[in-house]
Enzyme design. Structure first.
Site, PDB file in Angstrom:
ATOM      1  CE1 TYR A   1       6.033   5.783  11.863  1.00 42.91           C
ATOM      2  CE2 TYR A   1       6.021   8.132  12.361  1.00 42.91           C
ATOM      3  CZ  TYR A   1       6.046   7.095  11.445  1.00 42.91           C
ATOM      4  OH  TYR A   1       6.102   7.384  10.102  1.00 42.91           O
TER       5      TYR A   1
ATOM      6  CB  SER B   1      -0.941   0.010   1.215  1.00 47.09           C
ATOM      7  OG  SER B   1      -0.204   0.213   2.395  1.00 47.09           O
TER       8      SER B   1
ATOM      9  CE  LYS C   1       9.126   5.415  10.270  1.00 47.28           C
ATOM     10  NZ  LYS C   1       9.346   4.596   9.073  1.00 47.28           N
TER      11      LYS C   1
ATOM     12  CB  THR D   1      -0.307   6.571   2.747  1.00 48.99           C
ATOM     13  OG1 THR D   1       0.122   6.899   4.081  1.00 48.99           O
ATOM     14  CG2 THR D   1       0.712   7.056   1.731  1.00 48.99           C
TER      15      THR D   1
ATOM     16  CB  SER E   1       8.788   9.671   9.716  1.00 47.65           C
ATOM     17  OG  SER E   1       7.776  10.583  10.108  1.00 47.65           O
TER      18      SER E   1
HETATM   19  N1  LIG Z   1       2.287   8.770   4.725  1.00 50.29           N
HETATM   20  C1  LIG Z   1       3.026   9.659   5.358  1.00 50.29           C
HETATM   21  O1  LIG Z   1       2.633  10.838   5.475  1.00 50.29           O
HETATM   22  C2  LIG Z   1       4.358   9.259   5.921  1.00 50.29           C
HETATM   23  C3  LIG Z   1       5.112  10.262   6.548  1.00 50.29           C
HETATM   24  C4  LIG Z   1       6.352   9.929   7.084  1.00 50.29           C
HETATM   25  C5  LIG Z   1       6.834   8.632   6.964  1.00 50.29           C
HETATM   26  N2  LIG Z   1       6.065   7.674   6.361  1.00 50.29           N
HETATM   27  C6  LIG Z   1       6.643   6.308   6.285  1.00 50.29           C
HETATM   28  O2  LIG Z   1       6.440   5.775   5.009  1.00 50.29           O
HETATM   29  C7  LIG Z   1       6.433   4.365   5.081  1.00 50.29           C
HETATM   30  C8  LIG Z   1       5.258   3.810   4.298  1.00 50.29           C
HETATM   31  O3  LIG Z   1       4.054   4.174   4.959  1.00 50.29           O
HETATM   32  P1  LIG Z   1       2.715   4.581   4.183  1.00 50.29           P
HETATM   33  O4  LIG Z   1       2.484   5.997   4.426  1.00 50.29           O
HETATM   34  O5  LIG Z   1       2.750   4.074   2.796  1.00 50.29           O
HETATM   35  O6  LIG Z   1       1.622   3.790   5.077  1.00 50.29           O
HETATM   36  P2  LIG Z   1       0.746   2.482   4.793  1.00 50.29           P
HETATM   37  O7  LIG Z   1      -0.095   2.685   3.596  1.00 50.29           O
HETATM   38  O8  LIG Z   1       0.072   2.179   6.091  1.00 50.29           O
HETATM   39  O9  LIG Z   1       1.824   1.378   4.444  1.00 50.29           O
HETATM   40  C9  LIG Z   1       2.547   0.700   5.430  1.00 50.29           C
HETATM   41  C10 LIG Z   1       3.159  -0.537   4.797  1.00 50.29           C
HETATM   42  O10 LIG Z   1       3.954  -1.220   5.777  1.00 50.29           O
HETATM   43  C11 LIG Z   1       3.618  -2.591   5.783  1.00 50.29           C
HETATM   44  N3  LIG Z   1       3.734  -3.162   7.115  1.00 50.29           N
HETATM   45  C12 LIG Z   1       3.275  -2.652   8.286  1.00 50.29           C
HETATM   46  N4  LIG Z   1       3.512  -3.511   9.291  1.00 50.29           N
HETATM   47  C13 LIG Z   1       4.133  -4.597   8.752  1.00 50.29           C
HETATM   48  C14 LIG Z   1       4.617  -5.817   9.265  1.00 50.29           C
HETATM   49  N5  LIG Z   1       4.505  -6.134  10.585  1.00 50.29           N
HETATM   50  N6  LIG Z   1       5.183  -6.715   8.430  1.00 50.29           N
HETATM   51  C15 LIG Z   1       5.286  -6.430   7.113  1.00 50.29           C
HETATM   52  N7  LIG Z   1       4.857  -5.284   6.552  1.00 50.29           N
HETATM   53  C16 LIG Z   1       4.287  -4.376   7.364  1.00 50.29           C
HETATM   54  C17 LIG Z   1       2.150  -2.640   5.325  1.00 50.29           C
HETATM   55  O11 LIG Z   1       1.910  -3.890   4.695  1.00 50.29           O
HETATM   56  P3  LIG Z   1       0.897  -5.029   5.239  1.00 50.29           P
HETATM   57  O12 LIG Z   1      -0.243  -4.345   5.893  1.00 50.29           O
HETATM   58  O13 LIG Z   1       0.565  -5.789   3.992  1.00 50.29           O
HETATM   59  O14 LIG Z   1       1.727  -5.832   6.174  1.00 50.29           O
HETATM   60  C18 LIG Z   1       2.096  -1.516   4.300  1.00 50.29           C
HETATM   61  O15 LIG Z   1       2.449  -1.983   3.034  1.00 50.29           O
HETATM   62  C19 LIG Z   1       6.389   4.017   6.580  1.00 50.29           C
HETATM   63  O16 LIG Z   1       7.674   3.639   7.021  1.00 50.29           O
HETATM   64  C20 LIG Z   1       5.963   5.328   7.223  1.00 50.29           C
HETATM   65  O17 LIG Z   1       6.452   5.430   8.537  1.00 50.29           O
HETATM   66  C21 LIG Z   1       4.842   7.958   5.843  1.00 50.29           C
END
Ligand SMILES: NC(=O)c1ccc[n+]([C@@H]2O[C@H](COP(=O)([O-])OP(=O)(O)OC[C@H]3O[C@@H](n4cnc5c(N)ncnc54)[C@H](OP(=O)(O)O)[C@@H]3O)[C@@H](O)[C@H]2O)c1
Length: 302
Positions: free
Chosen positions: A190, A17, A194, A225, A177
């Protein structure tokens, strides 16, 4: 020298995702061979299908509308287990496993390396956020966040690095992040996980200086997301709400383009989707911490 993803073997965690899916689709468009990980197998299959479509479409447009047989074969994908039964080499393999289970990480890394014979790019993107005060977060929930976001990245790096060192080439991309650059309420685990990524990879980068291995840290600000919906409440249940900052955040496809462009250009510290609020927060937390803490507490977090 600018690196491209053409024919590179790219392993992306959290590819089911959000940012990870977008990184996968963009890498496919740029000609990468992909390993996609996460726990949700159906969602990984969907990412693989989108990668196939992106890859075929790109070849179609670059060849005046004719999809070449070679690139069109990338629309095929497989599950890692069927690959091991000896079928033809696929261009996109899904490798589901739970990162919170550290023993599964080393096993998954062995399988990942065996599939294409090497990992050129390891994109450590998977992550889970938190929406609960420290006092209200169960210790096992706190630990699961740190394991998923930090310890699993160390375990995968430990497993993949020897191959990269033997070839003296490879790239590790770690997605941190804005909360990896400053503290934030309701995100103790969290934010700590990070920050730990930055400490670990900053140190490892210095140890590898002069080698052909690049380590790039990525600090997203706000990307559209489901990260806040999927965040853990204190008891480990899902928070279930989309935060306004994510709702108004950057399109993940744009984030992915910027990340791969910056990584390809050799950038080591990459800020993406880093709006004024993110920049101001990091600045204040460093230089005016008293004002920062008053302001972030009043606004209820990031
Ligand atoms: N969106 C933002 O604004 C933002 C900002 C700063 C940093 N980030 C970072 O960006 C990265 C991606 O996040 P996102 O925003 O794309 O959120 P997301 O849509 O919730 O995606 C999170 C991903 O991590 C995987 N995941 C979570 N727990 C897991 C586990 N125990 N084992 C294997 N896979 C796991 C999920 O896959 P499954 O559910 O299939 O396991 C999913 O594909 C993260 O590291 C997040 O901290 C995002």
């Amino acid at each position: 020298m600018r690196q491209t993803l053409e024919e590179k073997v790219v392993w992306i965690t959290g590819a089911s995702s959000g940012i990870g899916r977008a990184l996968a689709v963009e890498a496919a468009r740029r000609g990468a061979r992909l390993l996609l990980s996460g726990r949700n197998e159906a969602a990984l299959r969907e990412t693989a299908e989108r990668c196939g479509a992106a890859s075929a479409h790109e070849t179609g447009s670059s060849k005046g509308g004719t999809v070449s047989a070679q690139r069109a074969s990338r629309t095929k994908f497989e599950h890692a287990s069927s690959h091991e039964t000896g079928s033809a080499r696929p261009e996109c393999v899904i490798l589901p496993f739970d990162l919170a289970d550290l023993s599964a990480c080393a096993a998954a890394a062995r399988r990942a390396e065996a599939i294409f014979g090497r990992i050129d790019v390891l994109a450590l993107n998977a992550g889970v956020s938190q929406r609960a005060k420290f006092a209200e977060t169960a210790p096992e929930v706190f630990d699961a966040i740190v394991r998923t976001n930090f310890s699993a990245s160390v375990a995968l790096t430990r497993a993949i690095l020897p191959g990269m060192r033997a070839r003296d080439s490879g790239t590790i991309v770690a997605i941190s992040s804005v909360a990896g650059l400053m503290g934030a309420p309701w995100r103790t685990a969290y934010s700590a996980s990070k920050h730990a990524l930055a400490g670990f990879f900053g140190s490892l980068r210095a140890e590898l200086h002069g080698s052909g291995i690049q380590i790039s840290m990525v600090y997203p600000g706000f990307v559209r997301t489901a990260i806040s919906e999927n965040a853990f409440a204190g008891d480990g249940s899902k928070h279930g709400e989309l935060d306004p900052l994510q709702q108004a955040g950057q399109d993940p496809a744009e984030t992915a383009r910027l990340v791969w462009n910056s990584v390809g250009a050799g950038a080591l510290e990459i800020k993406v989707a880093f709006d004024f609020k993110a920049r101001l927060g990091v600045f204040l937390s460093r230089h005016v911490p008293g004002l920062f803490v008053r302001s972030i507490s009043r606004h209820g977090g990031l």
